[in-house]
Design an enzyme around this catalytic site. Structure first.
Site, PDB file in Angstrom:
ATOM      1  N   ARG A   1       0.810  -1.227   0.000  1.00 21.25           N
ATOM      2  CA  ARG A   1       0.000   0.000   0.000  1.00 21.25           C
ATOM      3  C   ARG A   1       0.840   1.273   0.000  1.00 21.25           C
ATOM      4  O   ARG A   1       0.456   2.260  -0.633  1.00 21.25           O
ATOM      5  CB  ARG A   1      -0.908  -0.019   1.235  1.00 21.25           C
ATOM      6  CG  ARG A   1      -1.903   1.140   1.321  1.00 21.25           C
ATOM      7  CD  ARG A   1      -2.879   0.901   2.467  1.00 21.25           C
ATOM      8  NE  ARG A   1      -3.723   2.046   2.729  1.00 21.25           N
ATOM      9  CZ  ARG A   1      -4.883   2.290   2.124  1.00 21.25           C
ATOM     10  NH1 ARG A   1      -5.310   1.464   1.193  1.00 21.25           N
ATOM     11  NH2 ARG A   1      -5.599   3.341   2.445  1.00 21.25           N
ATOM     12  N   TYR A   2       1.959   1.289   0.684  1.00 19.12           N
ATOM     13  CA  TYR A   2       2.615   2.562   0.958  1.00 19.12           C
ATOM     14  C   TYR A   2       4.000   2.756   0.331  1.00 19.12           C
ATOM     15  O   TYR A   2       4.330   3.832  -0.119  1.00 19.12           O
ATOM     16  CB  TYR A   2       2.762   2.756   2.475  1.00 19.12           C
ATOM     17  CG  TYR A   2       1.468   2.830   3.243  1.00 19.12           C
ATOM     18  CD1 TYR A   2       0.409   3.608   2.787  1.00 19.12           C
ATOM     19  CD2 TYR A   2       1.313   2.141   4.434  1.00 19.12           C
ATOM     20  CE1 TYR A   2      -0.777   3.690   3.498  1.00 19.12           C
ATOM     21  CE2 TYR A   2       0.126   2.212   5.159  1.00 19.12           C
ATOM     22  CZ  TYR A   2      -0.916   2.990   4.695  1.00 19.12           C
ATOM     23  OH  TYR A   2      -2.083   3.074   5.395  1.00 19.12           O
TER      24      TYR A   2
ATOM     25  N   ARG B   1      14.871 -28.644   4.583  1.00 21.27           N
ATOM     26  CA  ARG B   1      14.559 -27.796   5.741  1.00 21.27           C
ATOM     27  C   ARG B   1      15.667 -26.776   5.994  1.00 21.27           C
ATOM     28  O   ARG B   1      16.015 -26.468   7.136  1.00 21.27           O
ATOM     29  CB  ARG B   1      14.318 -28.652   7.006  1.00 21.27           C
ATOM     30  CG  ARG B   1      13.270 -29.720   6.852  1.00 21.27           C
ATOM     31  CD  ARG B   1      11.908 -29.140   6.563  1.00 21.27           C
ATOM     32  NE  ARG B   1      11.426 -28.281   7.650  1.00 21.27           N
ATOM     33  CZ  ARG B   1      10.352 -27.513   7.571  1.00 21.27           C
ATOM     34  NH1 ARG B   1       9.648 -27.473   6.455  1.00 21.27           N
ATOM     35  NH2 ARG B   1       9.989 -26.781   8.599  1.00 21.27           N
TER      36      ARG B   1
ATOM     37  N   SER C   1      26.372 -20.653   6.164  1.00 22.15           N
ATOM     38  CA  SER C   1      25.147 -19.991   5.698  1.00 22.15           C
ATOM     39  C   SER C   1      25.204 -18.484   5.872  1.00 22.15           C
ATOM     40  O   SER C   1      24.694 -17.724   5.035  1.00 22.15           O
ATOM     41  CB  SER C   1      23.932 -20.546   6.445  1.00 22.15           C
ATOM     42  OG  SER C   1      23.753 -21.906   6.171  1.00 22.15           O
TER      43      SER C   1
ATOM     44  N   HIS D   1       3.828  24.667  27.065  1.00 20.10           N
ATOM     45  CA  HIS D   1       2.792  23.933  27.801  1.00 20.10           C
ATOM     46  C   HIS D   1       1.484  23.900  27.005  1.00 20.10           C
ATOM     47  O   HIS D   1       0.409  23.723  27.573  1.00 20.10           O
ATOM     48  CB  HIS D   1       2.549  24.532  29.192  1.00 20.10           C
ATOM     49  CG  HIS D   1       3.809  24.814  29.949  1.00 20.10           C
ATOM     50  ND1 HIS D   1       4.461  23.861  30.691  1.00 20.10           N
ATOM     51  CD2 HIS D   1       4.572  25.937  30.031  1.00 20.10           C
ATOM     52  CE1 HIS D   1       5.551  24.385  31.229  1.00 20.10           C
ATOM     53  NE2 HIS D   1       5.647  25.645  30.841  1.00 20.10           N
TER      54      HIS D   1
ATOM     55  N   SER E   1     -14.099  13.262   5.434  1.00 16.62           N
ATOM     56  CA  SER E   1     -14.897  12.408   6.312  1.00 16.62           C
ATOM     57  C   SER E   1     -16.063  11.851   5.512  1.00 16.62           C
ATOM     58  O   SER E   1     -16.663  12.561   4.701  1.00 16.62           O
ATOM     59  CB  SER E   1     -15.422  13.216   7.509  1.00 16.62           C
ATOM     60  OG  SER E   1     -16.401  12.481   8.215  1.00 16.62           O
TER      61      SER E   1
ATOM     62  N   ARG F   1      -1.167   9.764   9.484  1.00 18.12           N
ATOM     63  CA  ARG F   1      -0.459   8.565   9.042  1.00 18.12           C
ATOM     64  C   ARG F   1       1.018   8.648   9.421  1.00 18.12           C
ATOM     65  O   ARG F   1       1.635   7.665   9.818  1.00 18.12           O
ATOM     66  CB  ARG F   1      -0.611   8.395   7.533  1.00 18.12           C
ATOM     67  CG  ARG F   1       0.008   7.110   6.996  1.00 18.12           C
ATOM     68  CD  ARG F   1      -0.124   7.022   5.489  1.00 18.12           C
ATOM     69  NE  ARG F   1      -1.520   7.093   5.080  1.00 18.12           N
ATOM     70  CZ  ARG F   1      -1.922   7.376   3.843  1.00 18.12           C
ATOM     71  NH1 ARG F   1      -1.039   7.638   2.908  1.00 18.12           N
ATOM     72  NH2 ARG F   1      -3.208   7.405   3.555  1.00 18.12           N
TER      73      ARG F   1
ATOM     74  N   ARG G   1      14.097 -10.994   9.928  1.00 19.87           N
ATOM     75  CA  ARG G   1      13.412 -11.036   8.631  1.00 19.87           C
ATOM     76  C   ARG G   1      12.230 -10.069   8.614  1.00 19.87           C
ATOM     77  O   ARG G   1      11.812  -9.601   7.553  1.00 19.87           O
ATOM     78  CB  ARG G   1      12.908 -12.447   8.340  1.00 19.87           C
ATOM     79  CG  ARG G   1      14.009 -13.447   8.025  1.00 19.87           C
ATOM     80  CD  ARG G   1      13.417 -14.849   7.898  1.00 19.87           C
ATOM     81  NE  ARG G   1      14.447 -15.864   7.829  1.00 19.87           N
ATOM     82  CZ  ARG G   1      14.680 -16.636   6.764  1.00 19.87           C
ATOM     83  NH1 ARG G   1      13.950 -16.480   5.677  1.00 19.87           N
ATOM     84  NH2 ARG G   1      15.629 -17.539   6.787  1.00 19.87           N
TER      85      ARG G   1
END
Length: 482
Positions: A15-16, A82, A109, A156, A286, A300, A335
């Protein structure tokens, strides 16, 4: 085949995030980087005399980019074995049969996984830093444009001495400069894990080169050079120290907090209708209240900034939990956290760029708010002027105190405008300064050196910090798809 709409996708990538950052942390980039690392290792080993054929090198070079079929082969191998690294070793060997016996020769690895992660950290920071420099550049232009525009300062979250719109923007810029410094240092400090073996002792490579320490050191240097790093860490365990991840993510987390700070200020200014983020022609604020202009970009920014600011805790805990030469409880969380840190940082920079490129300032509202509060702030000027003319400071202070409380009661209890100045103009005690009151209330006399501070700050501190990025500064605005 299942639709992507039926499977959860992280909004960070779906999405972003920008295309280039999403691609950096994609499986295609990760596994092609592993293949590139195996090629560099083979080339360096061949250069130092190991029996690796030209054909093996050529076949490896021809298959650095994985096809969909390669991914399918690797997935099937991983089901059997695996082990993701060995699955890709076997898949690469099928593409390059002449190299099948020497791929990953002497390596563990983490030669693939850790060196690849360091490459991603470096490339990720290289993507973020020019974007941050651009945000600072654009916000600096805004600060200079509004360096003289007086506005209420707040301490303040109560009205305080006046500042200027441009000076307030410089508070944001200075914090972003700290972020630019932190992220630049984190990038410049990055080294390479290099060729170190299973516990960092290089024992396997010493065996391959029949005890020749010089060749092992040269192997490490060559692979590091191939990867484009200035140096390799001289000491590692099976992994590079997870403190390096913590260092990079902490710098990113600090930037996340900056975004929350800036986003919160803009949201408060939007509530008072002094400054707003860009609002597009057909944008809906809105679903119910059609009149609203919600500061959704800044909201956001605060939301994602909060997420990024808290990722440093994961990185620090992961570093602290490593035992001796390594444990695997770091793998799954890294990850998630490393891509998340960079994707989130990238998204925040796109939002910031979009917002600061189109901030809307409402001078009439700003001046009205100043007018509501300035009578109280101006009273100190009145007192000082009366004393200069031979008056008694304590008598003037008491008169101001009484009239201020009367005016305040009118504002708070009756909801009327602040009439303190009218009261002062009717009180004979202040007759000596009646003719000077309007001059003593000029907002420009209340902002101190704010305009001069803005100009000096932008021309010195900002210019110096942005000098390395001068050729990459742009006037283009980051477009948001959502």
């Amino acid at each position: 085949m299942a639709s992507n709409n039926n499977i959860y996708q992280t909004p960070l990538s779906s999405r972003y995030a920008s295309k280039e950052m999403a691609e950096l942390f994609s499986p295609a980039t990760r596994f092609s980087t592993w293949r590139q690392l195996w090629l560099w290792l083979a080339k360096a080993e061949k250069q130092l005399g190991l029996a690796i054929s030209d054909e093996a090198i050529e076949q490896m070079e021809a298959h650095l980019t994985l096809t969909d079929e390669d991914f399918a082969v690797a997935a099937e191998e991983e089901k059997r074995r695996r082990h993701d690294v060995m699955a890709h070793v076997h898949a690469f060997g099928q593409n390059a049969p002449a190299a099948a016996g020497i791929i990953h020769w002497g390596a563990t690895s983490c030669y693939c996984t850790d060196n690849a992660d360091l490459i991603f950290l470096k490339k990720g920071l290289d993507l973020l830093l020019p974007k941050l420099a651009n945000v600072i550049h654009k916000l600096s232009q805004f600060a200079v444009e509004y360096k003289d525009m007086a506005t209420l300062g707040y301490t303040h979250y109560q009205a305080a001495q006046l500042t200027t719109v441009g000076k307030r923007a410089c508070l944001w810029i200075q914090d972003l400069l700290f972020d630019l410094r932190n992220l630049t240092r984190a990038r410049d400090d990055l080294g390479f894990r290099g060729v170190k073996g299973t516990t960092g002792t290089q024992a396997s490579f010493l065996q391959i080169f029949n005890g020749d320490h010089d060749k092992v050191e040269e192997l490490d240097r060559l692979v590091t050079e191939f990867a484009g790093f200035a140096y390799a860490y001289p000491i590692t365990s099976q992994t590079y120290s997870r403190k390096i991840d913590a260092d990079v993510i902490s710098a990113l987390s600090s930037f996340g907090a900056t975004c929350q700070r800036i986003g919160s200020d803009i949201r408060h200014l939007a509530a008072t209708k002094e400054i707003e983020e860009p609002f597009e022609k057909d944008q809906i604020g809105s679903s119910a209240m059609a009149y609203k202009r919600n500061p959704m970009r800044s909201e956001r920014m605060c939301s994602l900034g909060r997420h990024l600011a808290n990722l440093n805790k994961d990185a620090l805990d992961t570093y602290a939990a490593q035992w001796f030469e390594r444990t695997l409880d770091d793998s799954a969380i890294r990850r998630i956290d490393i891509p998340s840190s960079f994707l989130t940082g990238d998204i925040l920079l796109r939002i910031l760029d979009n917002v600061v490129s189109g901030l809307v300032v409402y001078p009439a509202v700003i001046n009205r708010r100043i007018k509501d509060e300035l009578p109280f702030m101006a009273t100190e000027n009145f007192i000082m002027r009366l004393v200069n003319m031979g008056g008694n400071r304590q008598d003037a202070h008491e008169k101001i105190r009484v009239l201020s409380h009367e005016a305040s009661a009118v504002v708070k209890l009756e909801g009327k405008d602040n009439d303190l100045i009218e009261r002062i103009k009717r009180d004979e005690f202040f007759k000596p300064i009646w003719g000077e009151i309007d001059t003593l209330m000029d907002p420009k006399t209340f902002v101190g050196r704010a305009p001069e501070q803005v100009v000096k700050f932008v021309n010195t501190e900002v210019a110096k910090a942005l000098a390395p990025w001068k050729s990459q500064l742009s006037t283009e605005v980051s477009q948001l798809n959502v």
